[in-house]
Design a protein around this motif. Structure first.
Motif, PDB file in Angstrom:
ATOM      1  N   PHE A   1       0.850  -1.184   0.000  1.00 40.30           N
ATOM      2  CA  PHE A   1       0.000   0.000   0.000  1.00 40.30           C
ATOM      3  C   PHE A   1       0.891   1.240   0.000  1.00 40.30           C
ATOM      4  CE2 PHE A   1      -2.864  -3.228   1.450  1.00 40.30           C
ATOM      5  CZ  PHE A   1      -4.134  -2.820   1.073  1.00 40.30           C
ATOM      6  N   VAL A   2       0.732   2.091  -1.003  1.00 37.60           N
ATOM      7  CA  VAL A   2       1.487   3.340  -1.082  1.00 37.60           C
ATOM      8  C   VAL A   2       0.495   4.490  -0.957  1.00 37.60           C
ATOM      9  CG1 VAL A   2       3.020   4.781  -2.460  1.00 37.60           C
ATOM     10  CG2 VAL A   2       3.234   2.279  -2.556  1.00 37.60           C
ATOM     11  N   GLU A   3       0.665   5.309   0.057  1.00 36.77           N
ATOM     12  CA  GLU A   3      -0.249   6.429   0.307  1.00 36.77           C
ATOM     13  C   GLU A   3       0.396   7.734  -0.150  1.00 36.77           C
ATOM     14  OE1 GLU A   3      -3.061   6.726   2.923  1.00 36.77           O
ATOM     15  OE2 GLU A   3      -3.214   4.629   3.507  1.00 36.77           O
ATOM     16  N   PHE A   4      -0.346   8.491  -0.949  1.00 40.30           N
ATOM     17  CA  PHE A   4       0.114   9.782  -1.425  1.00 40.30           C
ATOM     18  C   PHE A   4      -0.548  10.887  -0.601  1.00 40.30           C
ATOM     19  CE2 PHE A   4       0.490   6.934  -5.041  1.00 40.30           C
ATOM     20  CZ  PHE A   4       1.729   7.258  -5.550  1.00 40.30           C
ATOM     21  N   GLY A   5       0.155  11.996  -0.480  1.00 37.35           N
ATOM     22  CA  GLY A   5      -0.394  13.151   0.226  1.00 37.35           C
ATOM     23  C   GLY A   5      -0.493  14.352  -0.696  1.00 37.35           C
ATOM     24  N   ASN A   6      -0.951  15.457  -0.141  1.00 38.73           N
ATOM     25  CA  ASN A   6      -1.102  16.673  -0.939  1.00 38.73           C
ATOM     26  C   ASN A   6       0.216  17.129  -1.539  1.00 38.73           C
ATOM     27  OD1 ASN A   6      -3.705  16.511   0.005  1.00 38.73           O
ATOM     28  ND2 ASN A   6      -3.452  18.109   1.549  1.00 38.73           N
ATOM     29  N   GLN A   7       1.339  16.814  -0.859  1.00 35.74           N
ATOM     30  CA  GLN A   7       2.651  17.224  -1.352  1.00 35.74           C
ATOM     31  C   GLN A   7       3.043  16.490  -2.630  1.00 35.74           C
ATOM     32  OE1 GLN A   7       2.118  15.368   1.313  1.00 35.74           O
ATOM     33  NE2 GLN A   7       3.473  13.584   1.254  1.00 35.74           N
ATOM     34  N   ASP A   8       2.312  15.418  -2.955  1.00 33.37           N
ATOM     35  CA  ASP A   8       2.619  14.645  -4.160  1.00 33.37           C
ATOM     36  C   ASP A   8       1.819  15.108  -5.375  1.00 33.37           C
ATOM     37  OD1 ASP A   8       4.470  12.671  -2.996  1.00 33.37           O
ATOM     38  OD2 ASP A   8       2.715  12.048  -1.840  1.00 33.37           O
ATOM     39  N   VAL A   9       0.935  16.086  -5.204  1.00 30.94           N
ATOM     40  CA  VAL A   9       0.141  16.585  -6.328  1.00 30.94           C
ATOM     41  C   VAL A   9       1.077  17.296  -7.305  1.00 30.94           C
ATOM     42  CG1 VAL A   9      -1.678  18.171  -7.047  1.00 30.94           C
ATOM     43  CG2 VAL A   9      -1.960  16.808  -4.972  1.00 30.94           C
ATOM     44  N   VAL A  10       1.092  16.832  -8.548  1.00 30.13           N
ATOM     45  CA  VAL A  10       2.012  17.406  -9.525  1.00 30.13           C
ATOM     46  C   VAL A  10       1.266  18.087 -10.676  1.00 30.13           C
ATOM     47  CG1 VAL A  10       3.946  15.890  -9.010  1.00 30.13           C
ATOM     48  CG2 VAL A  10       2.219  15.143 -10.651  1.00 30.13           C
ATOM     49  N   ARG A  11      -0.005  18.388 -10.480  1.00 30.11           N
ATOM     50  CA  ARG A  11      -0.733  19.213 -11.440  1.00 30.11           C
ATOM     51  C   ARG A  11      -0.485  20.678 -11.089  1.00 30.11           C
ATOM     52  NH1 ARG A  11      -6.519  15.932 -11.573  1.00 30.11           N
ATOM     53  NH2 ARG A  11      -5.759  14.071 -12.623  1.00 30.11           N
ATOM     54  N   HIS A  12      -1.300  21.544 -11.647  1.00 27.57           N
ATOM     55  CA  HIS A  12      -1.202  22.978 -11.365  1.00 27.57           C
ATOM     56  C   HIS A  12      -1.202  23.206  -9.859  1.00 27.57           C
ATOM     57  CE1 HIS A  12      -2.241  27.228 -11.297  1.00 27.57           C
ATOM     58  NE2 HIS A  12      -2.010  27.278 -12.602  1.00 27.57           N
ATOM     59  N   VAL A  13      -0.420  24.204  -9.408  1.00 21.92           N
ATOM     60  CA  VAL A  13      -0.297  24.469  -7.977  1.00 21.92           C
ATOM     61  C   VAL A  13      -1.658  24.690  -7.318  1.00 21.92           C
ATOM     62  CG1 VAL A  13       0.031  26.962  -8.285  1.00 21.92           C
ATOM     63  CG2 VAL A  13       0.984  25.817  -6.256  1.00 21.92           C
ATOM     64  N   LEU A  14      -2.636  25.216  -8.077  1.00 24.70           N
ATOM     65  CA  LEU A  14      -3.968  25.435  -7.509  1.00 24.70           C
ATOM     66  C   LEU A  14      -4.645  24.113  -7.140  1.00 24.70           C
ATOM     67  CD1 LEU A  14      -5.581  28.379  -9.507  1.00 24.70           C
ATOM     68  CD2 LEU A  14      -4.969  28.303  -7.089  1.00 24.70           C
ATOM     69  N   VAL A  15      -4.334  23.027  -7.885  1.00 27.97           N
ATOM     70  CA  VAL A  15      -4.918  21.724  -7.552  1.00 27.97           C
ATOM     71  C   VAL A  15      -4.485  21.301  -6.148  1.00 27.97           C
ATOM     72  CG1 VAL A  15      -5.019  19.278  -8.164  1.00 27.97           C
ATOM     73  CG2 VAL A  15      -5.060  21.009  -9.962  1.00 27.97           C
ATOM     74  N   GLN A  16      -3.211  21.507  -5.842  1.00 31.76           N
ATOM     75  CA  GLN A  16      -2.711  21.163  -4.509  1.00 31.76           C
ATOM     76  C   GLN A  16      -3.454  21.977  -3.444  1.00 31.76           C
ATOM     77  OE1 GLN A  16       1.518  21.277  -4.241  1.00 31.76           O
ATOM     78  NE2 GLN A  16       1.601  20.520  -2.161  1.00 31.76           N
ATOM     79  N   ARG A  17      -3.662  23.257  -3.705  1.00 33.60           N
ATOM     80  CA  ARG A  17      -4.355  24.100  -2.725  1.00 33.60           C
ATOM     81  C   ARG A  17      -5.823  23.697  -2.584  1.00 33.60           C
ATOM     82  NH1 ARG A  17      -1.745  29.724  -5.048  1.00 33.60           N
ATOM     83  NH2 ARG A  17       0.397  29.329  -4.331  1.00 33.60           N
ATOM     84  N   ILE A  18      -6.455  23.313  -3.711  1.00 36.97           N
ATOM     85  CA  ILE A  18      -7.849  22.864  -3.660  1.00 36.97           C
ATOM     86  C   ILE A  18      -7.966  21.594  -2.833  1.00 36.97           C
ATOM     87  CG2 ILE A  18      -9.704  21.867  -5.077  1.00 36.97           C
ATOM     88  CD1 ILE A  18      -8.776  23.870  -7.297  1.00 36.97           C
ATOM     89  N   VAL A  19      -7.053  20.632  -3.068  1.00 35.04           N
ATOM     90  CA  VAL A  19      -7.050  19.380  -2.306  1.00 35.04           C
ATOM     91  C   VAL A  19      -6.910  19.659  -0.823  1.00 35.04           C
ATOM     92  CG1 VAL A  19      -5.749  17.270  -1.852  1.00 35.04           C
ATOM     93  CG2 VAL A  19      -6.229  17.947  -4.202  1.00 35.04           C
ATOM     94  N   GLU A  20      -5.984  20.546  -0.467  1.00 39.05           N
ATOM     95  CA  GLU A  20      -5.760  20.871   0.938  1.00 39.05           C
ATOM     96  C   GLU A  20      -6.991  21.539   1.546  1.00 39.05           C
ATOM     97  OE1 GLU A  20      -2.281  23.261   0.632  1.00 39.05           O
ATOM     98  OE2 GLU A  20      -0.908  21.555   0.565  1.00 39.05           O
ATOM     99  N   ALA A  21      -7.628  22.445   0.794  1.00 37.87           N
ATOM    100  CA  ALA A  21      -8.797  23.159   1.307  1.00 37.87           C
ATOM    101  C   ALA A  21      -9.961  22.204   1.565  1.00 37.87           C
ATOM    102  CB  ALA A  21      -9.208  24.257   0.324  1.00 37.87           C
ATOM    103  N   TYR A  22     -10.196  21.281   0.627  1.00 38.48           N
ATOM    104  CA  TYR A  22     -11.280  20.315   0.816  1.00 38.48           C
ATOM    105  C   TYR A  22     -10.981  19.376   1.987  1.00 38.48           C
ATOM    106  CZ  TYR A  22     -14.402  21.339  -3.068  1.00 38.48           C
ATOM    107  OH  TYR A  22     -15.319  21.931  -3.894  1.00 38.48           O
ATOM    108  N   LYS A  23      -9.727  19.009   2.148  1.00 37.70           N
ATOM    109  CA  LYS A  23      -9.361  18.142   3.267  1.00 37.70           C
ATOM    110  C   LYS A  23      -9.629  18.847   4.598  1.00 37.70           C
ATOM    111  CE  LYS A  23      -5.534  15.551   5.302  1.00 37.70           C
ATOM    112  NZ  LYS A  23      -4.084  15.264   5.257  1.00 37.70           N
ATOM    113  N   ARG A  24      -9.232  20.113   4.690  1.00 39.01           N
ATOM    114  CA  ARG A  24      -9.485  20.888   5.917  1.00 39.01           C
ATOM    115  C   ARG A  24     -10.973  21.002   6.187  1.00 39.01           C
ATOM    116  NH1 ARG A  24      -5.483  24.315   3.890  1.00 39.01           N
ATOM    117  NH2 ARG A  24      -7.090  25.768   3.204  1.00 39.01           N
ATOM    118  N   HIS A  25     -11.742  21.274   5.132  1.00 35.09           N
ATOM    119  CA  HIS A  25     -13.183  21.430   5.306  1.00 35.09           C
ATOM    120  C   HIS A  25     -13.807  20.129   5.818  1.00 35.09           C
ATOM    121  CE1 HIS A  25     -17.315  22.673   4.540  1.00 35.09           C
ATOM    122  NE2 HIS A  25     -17.501  21.534   3.891  1.00 35.09           N
ATOM    123  N   ALA A  26     -13.400  19.002   5.237  1.00 36.32           N
ATOM    124  CA  ALA A  26     -13.950  17.705   5.662  1.00 36.32           C
ATOM    125  C   ALA A  26     -13.613  17.419   7.117  1.00 36.32           C
ATOM    126  CB  ALA A  26     -13.426  16.592   4.766  1.00 36.32           C
TER     127      ALA A  26
END
Length: 319
Positions: A285-310
């Protein structure tokens, strides 16, 4: 402390990218002032911060001079590699597949670990947010395995679950009806193979793209099998899929447990399976985190924001 570095024209051009993204990432991560004027790079801040930034810049310079394209995510990858006492070139020079001059390589330490796991293990789970390269890297490895004749076919599948909207009646044969669900897999394949070659593989059945329901009752030998969007499987579907494994085959299962499209009261097979198979040899099992997002920098911020909201609202799925 102030430190001035002279860099080549090639390196200066890479650092001075659109929106100053690489230097902005360095400023944010290292906490110091960085200015680029021509070929002169000035670092200004606390002594230890300047020393750390110099190490990161030395690695970035070597990557550029080695022919690697760099971006803001490269800064995070280099920092993570240095923290893990790894040579960043071990990550960026690990080419999984080449097509039309494009090299597909890991971009983060976790992506390199994921590639290593897929090579070494019979079954690999890649779990993490969108944009972390889970499916793309798995497909690149599958295409490479087919080219090297390590397997005789590739099978790509995903559950046909709608992402919060109703598609309604779809005309055409079965393949046409499930095409909207499978289209992302086709898009990635066209990135890695010429259209004529891919179509020939599809016609011969060397590459098969099918909904998960088509896997029932089969035994898949000598195959590289990828189950995508596995968070939308039920535990029963996950069990059915994993027991399709035949001799000489590899299985990769990818998904994001924060984007389950099943009804709220329906358990996700991807969440369920980690509790059952986590300690079995041959399964990784390999778990990825927000730091592994390699799309546009905004994607990383969106992922982090949704995680915080949840987390704040308690709406995340239980694991």
């Amino acid at each position: 402390m102030q430190h001035v570095l002279s860099v080549s024209n090639e390196v200066a051009a890479e650092l001075a990218t659109v929106d100053d993204g690489i230097l902005s990432a360095l400023r944010d991560r290292m906490g110091l002032a960085i200015r680029l004027r021509g070929n002169q790079l000035t670092l200004e801040g606390e002594d230890n911060k300047v020393g750390e930034a110099r190490l990161v810049l030395d690695e970035l310079v070597e990557l550029v001079e080695g022919g690697h394209a760099i971006g803001p995510s490269t800064v995070d990858a280099v920092l993570a590699a240095l923290d893990a006492a790894k040579d960043p070139r071990e990550i960026f020079e690990h080419v999984v597949w080449r097509h039309r001059g494009k090299k597909i390589t890991p971009k983060t330490v976790n992506q390199k670990r994921y590639v290593d796991a897929m090579r070494a293990c019979t079954i690999t789970f890649g779990i993490g947010p969108a944009g972390t390269g889970k499916t793309y890297l798995a497909m690149a490895l599958a295409v490479a395995a087919l080219a090297d004749r390590e397997v005789s076919r590739i099978i790509l599948t995903r559950p046909a679950v709608e992402a919060g909207e109703r598609l309604g009646f779809l005309p055409g044969d079965m393949l046409a009806k499930v095409d909207p669900y499978l289209r992302p897999l086709f898009d990635a394949l066209y990135d890695m193979l010429d259209a004529d070659r891919l179509n020939a593989y599809m016609e011969r059945g060397t590459i098969e793209v099918a909904p998960l329901a088509f896997m029932r009752g089969r035994t898949l030998n000598d195959s590289f099998i990828i189950l995508d969007e596995a968070q939308n499987t039920t535990p029963e579907q996950m069990q059915m899929f994993l027991t399709r494994l035949g001799f000489g085959s590899k299985v990769v299962v990818t998904g994001d447990v924060t984007q389950v499209d099943l009804p709220q009261d329906q358990a996700s097979g991807l969440i369920h399976v980690a509790r059952i198979l986590g300690d079995i040899d041959g399964i990784e099992f390999v778990e990825f985190g927000n730091q592994d997002v390699v799309r546009h920098v905004l994607v990383q911020r969106i992922v982090e924001a949704y995680k915080r909201h949840a987390e704040e609202t308690g709406t995340q799925r239980r694991r």
